[in-house]
Motif scaffolding. Sequence first.
Motif, mmCIF file in Angstrom:
data_model
loop_
_atom_site.group_PDB
_atom_site.id
_atom_site.type_symbol
_atom_site.label_atom_id
_atom_site.label_comp_id
_atom_site.label_asym_id
_atom_site.label_seq_id
_atom_site.Cartn_x
_atom_site.Cartn_y
_atom_site.Cartn_z
ATOM 1 N N LYS A 83 -95.458 -5.658 -0.025
ATOM 2 C CA LYS A 83 -94.596 -6.822 -0.228
ATOM 3 C C LYS A 83 -93.152 -6.562 0.167
ATOM 4 C CE LYS A 83 -93.516 -10.422 -3.633
ATOM 5 N NZ LYS A 83 -92.103 -10.506 -3.283
ATOM 6 N N ARG A 84 -92.635 -5.373 -0.131
ATOM 7 C CA ARG A 84 -91.224 -5.116 0.153
ATOM 8 C C ARG A 84 -90.942 -5.148 1.655
ATOM 9 N NH1 ARG A 84 -93.413 -0.122 -0.858
ATOM 10 N NH2 ARG A 84 -92.819 1.652 0.454
ATOM 11 N N TYR A 85 -91.958 -4.881 2.445
ATOM 12 C CA TYR A 85 -91.789 -4.968 3.893
ATOM 13 C C TYR A 85 -92.150 -6.356 4.408
ATOM 14 C CZ TYR A 85 -91.666 0.127 3.502
ATOM 15 O OH TYR A 85 -91.348 1.424 3.152
ATOM 16 N N ALA A 86 -93.189 -6.938 3.867
ATOM 17 C CA ALA A 86 -93.584 -8.281 4.295
ATOM 18 C C ALA A 86 -92.486 -9.298 4.018
ATOM 19 C CB ALA A 86 -94.872 -8.695 3.591
ATOM 20 N N ASP A 87 -91.658 -9.023 3.018
ATOM 21 C CA ASP A 87 -90.589 -9.952 2.642
ATOM 22 C C ASP A 87 -89.331 -9.827 3.502
ATOM 23 O OD1 ASP A 87 -92.104 -11.117 0.682
ATOM 24 O OD2 ASP A 87 -91.220 -9.992 -0.977
ATOM 25 N N LEU A 88 -89.323 -8.907 4.448
ATOM 26 C CA LEU A 88 -88.164 -8.808 5.340
ATOM 27 C C LEU A 88 -87.996 -10.123 6.102
ATOM 28 C CD1 LEU A 88 -88.677 -5.221 6.850
ATOM 29 C CD2 LEU A 88 -86.839 -5.950 5.303
ATOM 30 N N PRO A 89 -86.777 -10.475 6.473
ATOM 31 C CA PRO A 89 -86.551 -11.768 7.128
ATOM 32 C C PRO A 89 -87.182 -11.854 8.511
ATOM 33 C CG PRO A 89 -84.567 -10.429 7.197
ATOM 34 C CD PRO A 89 -85.522 -9.714 6.288
ATOM 35 N N THR A 90 -87.452 -13.063 8.941
ATOM 36 C CA THR A 90 -87.920 -13.324 10.296
ATOM 37 C C THR A 90 -86.703 -13.549 11.178
ATOM 38 O OG1 THR A 90 -89.950 -14.340 9.467
ATOM 39 C CG2 THR A 90 -89.313 -14.835 11.747
ATOM 40 N N LEU A 91 -86.492 -12.667 12.147
ATOM 41 C CA LEU A 91 -85.289 -12.710 12.985
ATOM 42 C C LEU A 91 -85.552 -13.256 14.385
ATOM 43 C CD1 LEU A 91 -83.812 -9.220 12.022
ATOM 44 C CD2 LEU A 91 -83.175 -11.451 11.103
ATOM 45 N N GLY A 92 -86.827 -13.379 14.752
ATOM 46 C CA GLY A 92 -87.139 -13.841 16.096
ATOM 47 C C GLY A 92 -87.183 -12.697 17.084
ATOM 48 N N ARG A 93 -87.576 -13.041 18.307
ATOM 49 C CA ARG A 93 -87.738 -12.022 19.350
ATOM 50 C C ARG A 93 -86.765 -12.280 20.489
ATOM 51 N NH1 ARG A 93 -93.768 -12.773 21.324
ATOM 52 N NH2 ARG A 93 -93.088 -11.391 22.991
ATOM 53 N N LEU A 94 -86.333 -11.196 21.100
ATOM 54 C CA LEU A 94 -85.427 -11.287 22.243
ATOM 55 C C LEU A 94 -86.178 -11.286 23.558
ATOM 56 C CD1 LEU A 94 -82.641 -8.816 21.107
ATOM 57 C CD2 LEU A 94 -82.317 -11.237 21.589
ATOM 58 N N THR A 95 -87.394 -10.745 23.563
ATOM 59 C CA THR A 95 -88.137 -10.598 24.807
ATOM 60 C C THR A 95 -89.516 -11.236 24.692
ATOM 61 O OG1 THR A 95 -88.950 -8.443 24.071
ATOM 62 C CG2 THR A 95 -86.992 -8.465 25.456
ATOM 63 N N GLY A 96 -90.119 -11.482 25.835
ATOM 64 C CA GLY A 96 -91.464 -12.026 25.876
ATOM 65 C C GLY A 96 -91.473 -13.532 25.802
ATOM 66 N N ARG A 97 -92.687 -14.089 25.918
ATOM 67 C CA ARG A 97 -92.815 -15.545 25.864
ATOM 68 C C ARG A 97 -92.451 -16.058 24.482
ATOM 69 N NH1 ARG A 97 -98.544 -17.400 28.070
ATOM 70 N NH2 ARG A 97 -99.202 -15.624 26.811
ATOM 71 N N GLY A 98 -91.758 -17.181 24.453
ATOM 72 C CA GLY A 98 -91.389 -17.789 23.184
ATOM 73 C C GLY A 98 -90.285 -17.045 22.470
ATOM 74 N N ASN A 99 -89.407 -16.378 23.245
ATOM 75 C CA ASN A 99 -88.310 -15.667 22.581
ATOM 76 C C ASN A 99 -87.472 -16.656 21.783
ATOM 77 O OD1 ASN A 99 -87.695 -16.471 25.362
ATOM 78 N ND2 ASN A 99 -85.637 -15.757 24.931
ATOM 79 N N THR A 100 -87.180 -16.288 20.537
ATOM 80 C CA THR A 100 -86.554 -17.226 19.612
ATOM 81 C C THR A 100 -85.210 -16.734 19.086
ATOM 82 O OG1 THR A 100 -87.856 -16.219 17.838
ATOM 83 C CG2 THR A 100 -88.748 -18.201 18.848
ATOM 84 N N ALA A 101 -84.844 -15.519 19.398
ATOM 85 C CA ALA A 101 -83.572 -14.980 18.909
ATOM 86 C C ALA A 101 -82.497 -15.142 19.983
ATOM 87 C CB ALA A 101 -83.727 -13.511 18.538
ATOM 88 N N ASN A 102 -81.254 -15.005 19.585
ATOM 89 C CA ASN A 102 -80.147 -15.029 20.541
ATOM 90 C C ASN A 102 -79.085 -14.047 20.061
ATOM 91 O OD1 ASN A 102 -78.670 -16.362 18.485
ATOM 92 N ND2 ASN A 102 -79.439 -18.338 19.186
ATOM 93 N N VAL A 103 -78.005 -13.976 20.808
ATOM 94 C CA VAL A 103 -76.966 -13.002 20.501
ATOM 95 C C VAL A 103 -76.403 -13.200 19.100
ATOM 96 C CG1 VAL A 103 -74.651 -12.239 21.147
ATOM 97 C CG2 VAL A 103 -76.365 -12.633 22.910
ATOM 98 N N GLU A 104 -76.203 -14.454 18.710
ATOM 99 C CA GLU A 104 -75.637 -14.719 17.387
ATOM 100 C C GLU A 104 -76.546 -14.216 16.264
ATOM 101 O OE1 GLU A 104 -75.854 -16.777 19.888
ATOM 102 O OE2 GLU A 104 -74.148 -18.152 20.037
ATOM 103 N N VAL A 105 -77.868 -14.440 16.437
ATOM 104 C CA VAL A 105 -78.828 -13.969 15.435
ATOM 105 C C VAL A 105 -78.780 -12.452 15.323
ATOM 106 C CG1 VAL A 105 -81.292 -13.750 14.916
ATOM 107 C CG2 VAL A 105 -80.375 -15.940 15.682
#
Length: 346
Positions: A83-105
């Motif tokens: 749980k202590r690891y599963a509860d880490l925040p979702t930050l998104g990805r910088l690479t690959g299809r569907g990248n969802t993170a950006n510099v600000e994140v």
Amino acid sequence: MSPSRRRLLAATVLAGALPRAALSQKRRSFTDAAGRRVELPDRVERIYAAGPPASILVFAVAPDKLIGWTSAWREAERPFIAKRYADLPTLGRLTGRGNTANVEVVLQAKPEFIIDYGTVSPTIASLADRVQHQTGIPYVLLDGDFDRMTDAIRLIGAVSGEEKRAEVLARYAQDTVSDISRRVAKIPTEKRPRVYYGRGPQGLNTGLAGSINVESIERLGAVNVAAELGRGGLVQVSIEQVLRWNPDVVMTIDPNFYALARDHPLWRELPAIKAGRIYLAPNVPYGWIDFPPSINRLIGLRWLARILYPDAFPEDLRPIVRDFYARCYHQTPTEAQLDGLLNPGG
């Protein structure tokens, strides 16, 4: 002001929020898999994984240094992670299809080090340079080739201060691959099956020769039927093409395709499927073949070897799977979870 200028300005402002220690630490030079020279901090406590393969590898080696996940856990995946690891925040990805993170994140997460693990290309190197320039955060690319897995494990151990854990894990990976390779080498060529790996809900996405996605299959000496289409990454094919190939075995990690193939009138024309030689690879918390292609492929290699060459690999997989999950995911699966993992098709 253009959107790109606004993003750069935001990045510059947010850079001031980085921990002062991260900016003032002593640095050491490192040349990554793209030949980029990167200055790494001597000590790293916060690591941002740019994509899923990197997040799995960092989690295996230095779980307490990983600051977040690239995507949210699905209901079926979460029970396999403490749980202590599963509860880490979702930050998104910088690479690959569907990248969802950006510099600000990235900057708001305050990492001291960004890492990506997988196929290294000029495009990926350019992205790493751009993010590193905008954030001032070191960004390292590691080659995801199976043969370089132990190097990647040791590097993460070195930069995170987890050298001891990394060395144990690297030796485990090396021993696993060596043992399997030694046994496969004794199998005559004529007994090595022709395999089709169907990805996606329709099963019509597959890997070309040398693709990181089918590396486990090719590593076991099996014939990847799609290799005749050339080398590279993933490719879309037709059912008719698969019927012409007439593989001995069909592999997939997609339960939708697994269900479809056994009922679809065209797929059922394939002798392998008629004979029940279609196999659904376990996929929680990560796929065992390539989804994503990271250290999770080690247990997939054992599973594939057992299916393709049962006489050469007669051992019970339960203790092997239990040990792998405890080592790499830091939580031992229950007996019920093992039942589900080793019989994902029901």
